[in-house]
Design a protein around this motif. Structure first.
Motif, PDB file in Angstrom:
ATOM      1  N   MET A   1       0.838  -1.191   0.000  1.00  0.00           N
ATOM      2  CA  MET A   1       0.000   0.000   0.000  1.00  0.00           C
ATOM      3  C   MET A   1       0.877   1.247   0.000  1.00  0.00           C
ATOM      4  SD  MET A   1      -2.974  -0.890   2.759  1.00  0.00           S
ATOM      5  CE  MET A   1      -1.779  -1.139   4.070  1.00  0.00           C
ATOM      6  N   THR A   2       0.479   2.194  -0.823  1.00  0.00           N
ATOM      7  CA  THR A   2       1.250   3.452  -0.877  1.00  0.00           C
ATOM      8  C   THR A   2       0.332   4.646  -0.656  1.00  0.00           C
ATOM      9  OG1 THR A   2       0.969   3.641  -3.270  1.00  0.00           O
ATOM     10  CG2 THR A   2       2.913   2.448  -2.484  1.00  0.00           C
ATOM     11  N   LYS A   3      -0.731   4.440   0.132  1.00  0.00           N
ATOM     12  CA  LYS A   3      -1.716   5.508   0.331  1.00  0.00           C
ATOM     13  C   LYS A   3      -1.819   5.850   1.808  1.00  0.00           C
ATOM     14  CE  LYS A   3      -6.171   4.734  -0.671  1.00  0.00           C
ATOM     15  NZ  LYS A   3      -7.469   4.698  -1.390  1.00  0.00           N
ATOM     16  N   ALA A   4      -2.005   7.152   2.090  1.00  0.00           N
ATOM     17  CA  ALA A   4      -2.207   7.615   3.463  1.00  0.00           C
ATOM     18  C   ALA A   4      -3.510   8.396   3.552  1.00  0.00           C
ATOM     19  CB  ALA A   4      -1.051   8.505   3.916  1.00  0.00           C
ATOM     20  N   ASP A  41      -8.148  -0.416   6.097  1.00  0.00           N
ATOM     21  CA  ASP A  41      -7.124  -1.364   5.638  1.00  0.00           C
ATOM     22  C   ASP A  41      -6.534  -0.993   4.283  1.00  0.00           C
ATOM     23  OD1 ASP A  41      -9.394  -1.916   4.151  1.00  0.00           O
ATOM     24  OD2 ASP A  41      -9.283  -4.100   4.431  1.00  0.00           O
ATOM     25  N   GLU A  42      -7.069   0.062   3.639  1.00  0.00           N
ATOM     26  CA  GLU A  42      -6.529   0.506   2.352  1.00  0.00           C
ATOM     27  C   GLU A  42      -5.385   1.502   2.509  1.00  0.00           C
ATOM     28  OE1 GLU A  42      -9.818   2.069   0.079  1.00  0.00           O
ATOM     29  OE2 GLU A  42     -11.054   0.306   0.530  1.00  0.00           O
ATOM     30  N   TYR A  43      -5.126   1.916   3.752  1.00  0.00           N
ATOM     31  CA  TYR A  43      -4.122   2.954   4.004  1.00  0.00           C
ATOM     32  C   TYR A  43      -2.898   2.380   4.724  1.00  0.00           C
ATOM     33  CZ  TYR A  43      -7.944   6.189   2.944  1.00  0.00           C
ATOM     34  OH  TYR A  43      -8.969   6.867   2.335  1.00  0.00           O
ATOM     35  N   ALA A  44      -1.720   2.746   4.207  1.00  0.00           N
ATOM     36  CA  ALA A  44      -0.475   2.373   4.887  1.00  0.00           C
ATOM     37  C   ALA A  44      -0.288   3.206   6.158  1.00  0.00           C
ATOM     38  CB  ALA A  44       0.714   2.599   3.943  1.00  0.00           C
ATOM     39  N   LEU A 125       5.857   9.634   5.629  1.00  0.00           N
ATOM     40  CA  LEU A 125       5.439   9.316   4.257  1.00  0.00           C
ATOM     41  C   LEU A 125       6.591   8.706   3.464  1.00  0.00           C
ATOM     42  CD1 LEU A 125       3.231  12.392   3.282  1.00  0.00           C
ATOM     43  CD2 LEU A 125       2.515  10.221   4.260  1.00  0.00           C
ATOM     44  N   GLU A 126       7.786   9.270   3.622  1.00  0.00           N
ATOM     45  CA  GLU A 126       8.960   8.727   2.925  1.00  0.00           C
ATOM     46  C   GLU A 126       9.245   7.291   3.384  1.00  0.00           C
ATOM     47  OE1 GLU A 126      10.744   9.889   0.440  1.00  0.00           O
ATOM     48  OE2 GLU A 126       9.697  11.807   0.315  1.00  0.00           O
ATOM     49  N   GLU A 127       9.198   7.103   4.684  1.00  0.00           N
ATOM     50  CA  GLU A 127       9.516   5.795   5.255  1.00  0.00           C
ATOM     51  C   GLU A 127       8.567   4.708   4.767  1.00  0.00           C
ATOM     52  OE1 GLU A 127       8.947   4.175   9.674  1.00  0.00           O
ATOM     53  OE2 GLU A 127      10.352   5.866   9.552  1.00  0.00           O
ATOM     54  N   HIS A 128       7.294   5.075   4.580  1.00  0.00           N
ATOM     55  CA  HIS A 128       6.289   4.097   4.145  1.00  0.00           C
ATOM     56  C   HIS A 128       6.034   4.148   2.637  1.00  0.00           C
ATOM     57  CE1 HIS A 128       5.561   4.164   8.506  1.00  0.00           C
ATOM     58  NE2 HIS A 128       5.079   2.952   8.324  1.00  0.00           N
ATOM     59  N   HIS A 129       6.851   4.912   1.910  1.00  0.00           N
ATOM     60  CA  HIS A 129       6.760   5.003   0.444  1.00  0.00           C
ATOM     61  C   HIS A 129       5.368   5.422  -0.021  1.00  0.00           C
ATOM     62  CE1 HIS A 129      10.660   3.094   0.614  1.00  0.00           C
ATOM     63  NE2 HIS A 129      10.130   2.084   1.273  1.00  0.00           N
ATOM     64  N   VAL A 130       4.778   6.364   0.711  1.00  0.00           N
ATOM     65  CA  VAL A 130       3.425   6.826   0.392  1.00  0.00           C
ATOM     66  C   VAL A 130       3.470   7.808  -0.773  1.00  0.00           C
ATOM     67  CG1 VAL A 130       1.509   8.242   1.231  1.00  0.00           C
ATOM     68  CG2 VAL A 130       2.460   6.442   2.684  1.00  0.00           C
ATOM     69  N   ILE A 152       0.790  18.259  -1.764  1.00  0.00           N
ATOM     70  CA  ILE A 152       1.061  18.434  -3.195  1.00  0.00           C
ATOM     71  C   ILE A 152       2.486  18.943  -3.394  1.00  0.00           C
ATOM     72  CG2 ILE A 152       0.453  19.795  -5.243  1.00  0.00           C
ATOM     73  CD1 ILE A 152      -2.499  19.728  -4.108  1.00  0.00           C
ATOM     74  N   GLU A 153       2.881  19.924  -2.574  1.00  0.00           N
ATOM     75  CA  GLU A 153       4.223  20.490  -2.678  1.00  0.00           C
ATOM     76  C   GLU A 153       5.294  19.430  -2.406  1.00  0.00           C
ATOM     77  OE1 GLU A 153       6.593  23.891  -0.289  1.00  0.00           O
ATOM     78  OE2 GLU A 153       4.631  24.497  -1.054  1.00  0.00           O
ATOM     79  N   HIS A 154       4.965  18.458  -1.571  1.00  0.00           N
ATOM     80  CA  HIS A 154       5.893  17.364  -1.268  1.00  0.00           C
ATOM     81  C   HIS A 154       5.787  16.220  -2.281  1.00  0.00           C
ATOM     82  CE1 HIS A 154       6.362  19.409   2.619  1.00  0.00           C
ATOM     83  NE2 HIS A 154       7.454  18.680   2.775  1.00  0.00           N
ATOM     84  N   GLY A 155       5.092  16.473  -3.406  1.00  0.00           N
ATOM     85  CA  GLY A 155       5.095  15.512  -4.502  1.00  0.00           C
ATOM     86  C   GLY A 155       4.090  14.386  -4.386  1.00  0.00           C
ATOM     87  N   ARG A 156       3.089  14.537  -3.539  1.00  0.00           N
ATOM     88  CA  ARG A 156       2.091  13.492  -3.385  1.00  0.00           C
ATOM     89  C   ARG A 156       0.878  13.764  -4.268  1.00  0.00           C
ATOM     90  NH1 ARG A 156       6.290  12.605  -1.339  1.00  0.00           N
ATOM     91  NH2 ARG A 156       6.698  11.167   0.382  1.00  0.00           N
TER      92      ARG A 156
END
Length: 197
Positions: A1-4, A41-44, A125-130, A152-156
Motif C-alpha cells: 500500500m502506498t496511500k495515506a 485497511d486501504e491505508y499504509a 510518508l517517505e519511510e512508508h513510500h506513500v 502536493i508540494e511534497h510531490g504526493r
C-alpha cells in the motif's frame, strides 16, 4: 500500500459547541469514522492532527483578544483541555500516528506538526513510500487546505473527499477547493457513507 489518510483537526473546539465551531463538524466526525470502518485497511498510514496550543502564551500572535479570523483567532485547542481533544464522534482506533501542531506558534498544515516522539509527517510518508494522500477533516478553508497544499508540494497525489470535510465559510471553502484543484488535487464528491441519524 502506498496511500495515506490525513484526518485534519477533528477536535471539540472545531465542532458544534466549541470555541471555533464549524457547522457540520460533528457529522463529519461520524462520516470519517464510517469511512475508516470500511476503508482503514486501504491505508499504509492514517495520520490525525490536532491543534495543541500553549496555555501560557499567545502562540506567536495566533491568539488575540480582537481576532480578525484570518491570521488571529480566539483562544482554542489549548493543550490538555477538552477543546483540544478529538470530537467524540471520531473513532481514532485505526489512527497510526497522532500529530500535534501549533505548540507556541501559528500552524495550519498537518506537516507543521510532530508525533509525540518528535517525528514529522514528511518523514513518515517517505519511510512508508506513500505516494497518494486522501485528506479529510476541518476546516476546508484553513487547515485542510494548508495540509493538502503541503502534500502536493511534497510531490504526493492528493484527493480531497468532500463528504468528509467541513468549512468555516461556504464561499471560502469553494475557493479553497478550486485552488486545490488548480494545484493538482482531485476533488472527490460524495465519498464516504452518511452518518446514522
Amino acid at each position: 500500500m502506498t496511500k495515506a489518510l490525513f484526518i485534519v483537526d477533528v477536535q471539540n473546539d472545531f465542532t458544534e459547541g466549541g470555541a471555533l465551531a464549524v457547522e457540520g463538524g460533528d457529522a463529519v466526525a461520524e462520516r470519517i469514522s464510517a469511512h475508516l470502518a470500511e476503508h482503514a485497511d486501504e491505508y499504509a498510514l492514517i495520520v490525525a492532527s490536532r491543534d495543541w496550543h500553549d496555555a501560557e502564551s499567545d502562540n506567536g500572535g495566533h491568539f488575540h483578544p480582537e481576532p480578525d479570523f484570518v491570521d488571529t483567532w480566539p483562544i482554542h485547542c489549548v493543550s490538555g483541555t477538552a477543546g483540544a481533544e478529538y470530537d467524540p464522534g471520531l473513532d481514532t482506533s485505526a489512527v497510526t500516528h497522532h500529530v500535534k501542531k501549533g505548540q507556541g506558534v501559528p500552524a495550519y498544515s498537518l506537516y507543521e506538526g510532530t508525533t509525540d516522539d518528535g517525528r514529522r509527517v514528511s518523514e513518515l510518508l517517505e519511510e512508508h513510500h506513500v505516494l497518494d494522500v486522501d485528506v479529510v477533516g476541518i476546516a476546508t478553508d484553513h487547515c485542510v487546505r494548508a495540509s493538502a497544499l503541503d502534500a502536493i508540494e511534497h510531490g504526493r497525489r492528493v484527493r480531497i473527499l468532500t463528504a468528509l470535510v467541513a468549512g468555516v465559510s461556504a464561499e471560502a471553502s469553494e475557493r479553497a477547493l478550486a485552488e486545490l484543484a488548480h494545484a493538482g488535487a482531485e476533488i472527490v464528491a460524495g465519498e464516504g457513507p452518511q452518518p446514522s441519524a
